[in-house]
Scaffold this active site. Sequence first.
Site, PDB file in Angstrom:
ATOM      1  N   ASN A 121       0.917  -1.408   0.079  1.00  0.00           N
ATOM      2  CA  ASN A 121      -0.213  -0.214   0.055  1.00  0.00           C
ATOM      3  C   ASN A 121       0.946   1.316  -0.233  1.00  0.00           C
ATOM      4  OD1 ASN A 121      -1.803   1.977   0.599  1.00  0.00           O
ATOM      5  ND2 ASN A 121      -2.832   1.128   2.213  1.00  0.00           N
ATOM      6  N   ARG A 131      -2.889  -2.079  -3.343  1.00  0.00           N
ATOM      7  CA  ARG A 131      -4.074  -1.307  -3.036  1.00  0.00           C
ATOM      8  C   ARG A 131      -4.024  -0.325  -4.036  1.00  0.00           C
ATOM      9  NH1 ARG A 131      -5.108   3.472   0.985  1.00  0.00           N
ATOM     10  NH2 ARG A 131      -7.321   3.660   0.470  1.00  0.00           N
ATOM     11  N   HIS A 174     -12.916   3.155  -0.126  1.00  0.00           N
ATOM     12  CA  HIS A 174     -12.936   2.506   1.122  1.00  0.00           C
ATOM     13  C   HIS A 174     -13.751   1.152   0.542  1.00  0.00           C
ATOM     14  CE1 HIS A 174     -12.819   5.854   4.002  1.00  0.00           C
ATOM     15  NE2 HIS A 174     -11.484   5.317   3.900  1.00  0.00           N
ATOM     16  N   LEU A 187     -15.576   4.168   9.557  1.00  0.00           N
ATOM     17  CA  LEU A 187     -14.997   5.657  10.162  1.00  0.00           C
ATOM     18  C   LEU A 187     -13.758   5.567  10.855  1.00  0.00           C
ATOM     19  CD1 LEU A 187     -18.431   5.940  12.365  1.00  0.00           C
ATOM     20  CD2 LEU A 187     -18.070   6.761  10.289  1.00  0.00           C
ATOM     21  N   ASN A 206      -9.907   8.059   9.847  1.00  0.00           N
ATOM     22  CA  ASN A 206      -9.477   9.199   9.416  1.00  0.00           C
ATOM     23  C   ASN A 206     -10.301   9.661   8.466  1.00  0.00           C
ATOM     24  OD1 ASN A 206      -7.636  10.588  11.378  1.00  0.00           O
ATOM     25  ND2 ASN A 206      -6.273   8.999  10.812  1.00  0.00           N
ATOM     26  N   GLY A 207     -10.390   8.776   7.494  1.00  0.00           N
ATOM     27  CA  GLY A 207     -11.423   8.803   6.353  1.00  0.00           C
ATOM     28  C   GLY A 207     -12.667   8.314   6.799  1.00  0.00           C
ATOM     29  N   ARG A 255     -11.241  16.296   6.547  1.00  0.00           N
ATOM     30  CA  ARG A 255     -11.979  16.707   5.322  1.00  0.00           C
ATOM     31  C   ARG A 255     -13.568  17.270   5.677  1.00  0.00           C
ATOM     32  NH1 ARG A 255     -10.741  11.178   2.444  1.00  0.00           N
ATOM     33  NH2 ARG A 255      -9.197  10.650   3.708  1.00  0.00           N
ATOM     34  N   ASP A 292      -7.568  14.089  15.624  1.00  0.00           N
ATOM     35  CA  ASP A 292      -7.797  12.417  16.238  1.00  0.00           C
ATOM     36  C   ASP A 292      -9.076  12.874  17.180  1.00  0.00           C
ATOM     37  OD1 ASP A 292      -7.280  10.753  18.382  1.00  0.00           O
ATOM     38  OD2 ASP A 292      -5.649  10.317  17.074  1.00  0.00           O
ATOM     39  N   GLY A 301     -15.219   3.436  14.403  1.00  0.00           N
ATOM     40  CA  GLY A 301     -16.287   2.533  14.274  1.00  0.00           C
ATOM     41  C   GLY A 301     -16.043   1.309  15.292  1.00  0.00           C
ATOM     42  N   GLU A 302     -14.801   0.798  15.386  1.00  0.00           N
ATOM     43  CA  GLU A 302     -14.740  -0.010  16.202  1.00  0.00           C
ATOM     44  C   GLU A 302     -14.492   0.173  17.774  1.00  0.00           C
ATOM     45  OE1 GLU A 302     -11.130  -2.225  14.166  1.00  0.00           O
ATOM     46  OE2 GLU A 302     -11.833  -1.673  12.365  1.00  0.00           O
ATOM     47  N   ASN A 303     -13.826   1.543  18.014  1.00  0.00           N
ATOM     48  CA  ASN A 303     -13.591   1.774  19.403  1.00  0.00           C
ATOM     49  C   ASN A 303     -14.238   2.833  20.139  1.00  0.00           C
ATOM     50  OD1 ASN A 303     -11.174   0.086  19.225  1.00  0.00           O
ATOM     51  ND2 ASN A 303     -10.497   1.658  17.747  1.00  0.00           N
ATOM     52  N   GLU A 355      -8.321  -4.356   5.794  1.00  0.00           N
ATOM     53  CA  GLU A 355      -8.153  -3.957   4.328  1.00  0.00           C
ATOM     54  C   GLU A 355      -6.969  -4.948   3.841  1.00  0.00           C
ATOM     55  OE1 GLU A 355      -8.715   0.285   5.370  1.00  0.00           O
ATOM     56  OE2 GLU A 355      -9.307   0.085   3.292  1.00  0.00           O
TER      57      GLU A 355
HETATM   58  P1  ADP Z   1      -6.922   5.415   9.154  1.00  0.00           P
HETATM   59  O1  ADP Z   1      -8.380   5.987   8.594  1.00  0.00           O
HETATM   60  O2  ADP Z   1      -5.973   6.579   9.179  1.00  0.00           O
HETATM   61  O3  ADP Z   1      -6.868   4.199   8.906  1.00  0.00           O
HETATM   62  P2  ADP Z   1      -8.062   4.471  11.689  1.00  0.00           P
HETATM   63  O4  ADP Z   1      -8.981   3.727  10.888  1.00  0.00           O
HETATM   64  O5  ADP Z   1      -6.970   3.951  12.531  1.00  0.00           O
HETATM   65  O6  ADP Z   1      -7.402   5.431  10.744  1.00  0.00           O
HETATM   66  O7  ADP Z   1      -8.874   5.611  12.439  1.00  0.00           O
HETATM   67  C1  ADP Z   1      -8.541   6.617  13.437  1.00  0.00           C
HETATM   68  C2  ADP Z   1      -9.479   7.278  14.051  1.00  0.00           C
HETATM   69  O8  ADP Z   1     -10.096   6.416  15.172  1.00  0.00           O
HETATM   70  C3  ADP Z   1      -8.846   8.536  15.080  1.00  0.00           C
HETATM   71  O9  ADP Z   1      -9.697   9.643  14.770  1.00  0.00           O
HETATM   72  C4  ADP Z   1      -8.742   8.076  16.229  1.00  0.00           C
HETATM   73  O10 ADP Z   1      -9.068   8.939  17.414  1.00  0.00           O
HETATM   74  C5  ADP Z   1      -9.878   7.276  16.292  1.00  0.00           C
HETATM   75  N1  ADP Z   1     -10.079   6.087  17.438  1.00  0.00           N
HETATM   76  C6  ADP Z   1      -9.182   5.156  17.648  1.00  0.00           C
HETATM   77  N2  ADP Z   1      -9.439   4.614  19.185  1.00  0.00           N
HETATM   78  C7  ADP Z   1     -10.560   5.301  19.282  1.00  0.00           C
HETATM   79  C8  ADP Z   1     -11.052   5.317  20.888  1.00  0.00           C
HETATM   80  N3  ADP Z   1     -10.977   4.095  21.601  1.00  0.00           N
HETATM   81  N4  ADP Z   1     -12.005   6.162  21.131  1.00  0.00           N
HETATM   82  C9  ADP Z   1     -12.408   7.213  20.054  1.00  0.00           C
HETATM   83  N5  ADP Z   1     -11.733   7.295  19.002  1.00  0.00           N
HETATM   84  C10 ADP Z   1     -10.886   6.385  18.393  1.00  0.00           C
END
Ligand code: ADP
Length: 407
Positions: A7, A95, A184, A213, A215-216, A245, A287, A337-339, A388
């Site tokens: 990538n 990618r 995506h 969800l 950074n993008g 963005r 962030d 979305g995961e965290n 991915e």
């Molecule tokens: P990318 O799109 O660069 O691959 P990621 O999918 O890793 O990025 O997502 C990054 C985002 O996820 C950042 O905004 C980060 O703050 C957010 N994030 C990661 N862990 C948590 C958490 N526990 N709570 C809130 N936001 C989180």
Amino acid sequence: MKVIVINCGSSSLKFKLFDMNESNELLAEGLVEEIGKALSKFTYRASRVASGEKVVRQIQAPDHTAALGAVAKTLVDPELGLFRGAIQVDAVGHRVVHGGDKFSRSEVITRQVKDVITDCCTIAPLHNPPNLAGINACEQIFAGVPQVAVFDTAFHQTMPEQVFLYGIPYELYERHHMRKYGFHGTSHEFVFRRAVELLGRPAEELKIVTCHLGNGCSITAVKHGFSFDTSMGFTPLEGVVMGTRAGDMDPAAVLWLMEKENLEPSAMSDLLNKKSGLKGISGVGNDLREVMQAADQGNARARLAIEIFVYRIVKYVGAYAAAMGGLDAVVFTGGIGENATPIRARILEPLAFLGLSLDPERNGSAAKEKEINTPDSRVKALVVPTNEELSIALQTKRAVAATQQPR
Ligand code: ADP
């Protein structure tokens, strides 16, 4: 079969090497950053070597070929490497961000495929050139090994015309291929397929909204197994508000701002892509964790940024439920979305009128993959971690196998 996934960004090269056995084992991964500078940072980890410890080194990588050369050298290094003598890789998966309207699936790279990726540079000037640099580097370093392009846009090629066309003169679509493409796709497809397994119903019966969800950010309506609509557009700027963005806004406002602030197109693009979103609204940063922390400490703009972020996502999910004529599940993936448990809750609570009932305890549980709705909820809500790179490796394996089938 061993597959290496590459990538490439403008100044970075990420790789993951998988053994495509039953567990699709990750053998090694690494990242070269700041390619083109006097010194580049190389981070490397191999699961079965040096106790899987992360190794960080400064290397000289004036271009992507040099960066990949450093990766290849490390893979056969007597101390850190996985291979003795020569690298044994069976396929390379790349990618590729933009495949335009030419590719609706992954393709084994030929001269013609490369020509189309090159043509797409005009509509993806930031992404496709480094992707091509990665392909060229691999052709040199893994000579004779099949290379596969896996496109971010391919999954969305099933969108119907009334969805992908903009309301501008049709000739501009004909002349410039100006339309919605969506991005995506690898992630949306991966989590949608896993969601279908978890729901235990045939994809043809289901109307699912997937929310990537990170950074993008992008939201996709997957109707009866195919991408029907997605929030990103001609470029990855359209749609919901993201880390940096702006997402959707009145195109006339963009023109007005360019005039008022005396901005050239490149400066305006910078403003919309790099200085807007959570970062621009909050003034804190891109962030979400930092923005949430500032909001908790009473920072009003940080709170507002989160409200806008959540509102836009809710609006898309509702719109897609209407567009598909129903909704069976909402799926979350990506870093946020995961965290981000409270963000998921704020997105789902307003969707109660659609028959989605959130279970706060499940939402807050430590499980990575989970159903977070109450047992009686008509619409399901799932968290599915994306992968991915693994998705690219699986598609690479499939594309190579297809070329080896007897005709
Ligand atoms: P990318 O799109 O660069 O691959 P990621 O999918 O890793 O990025 O997502 C990054 C985002 O996820 C950042 O905004 C980060 O703050 C957010 N994030 C990661 N862990 C948590 C958490 N526990 N709570 C809130 N936001 C989180």
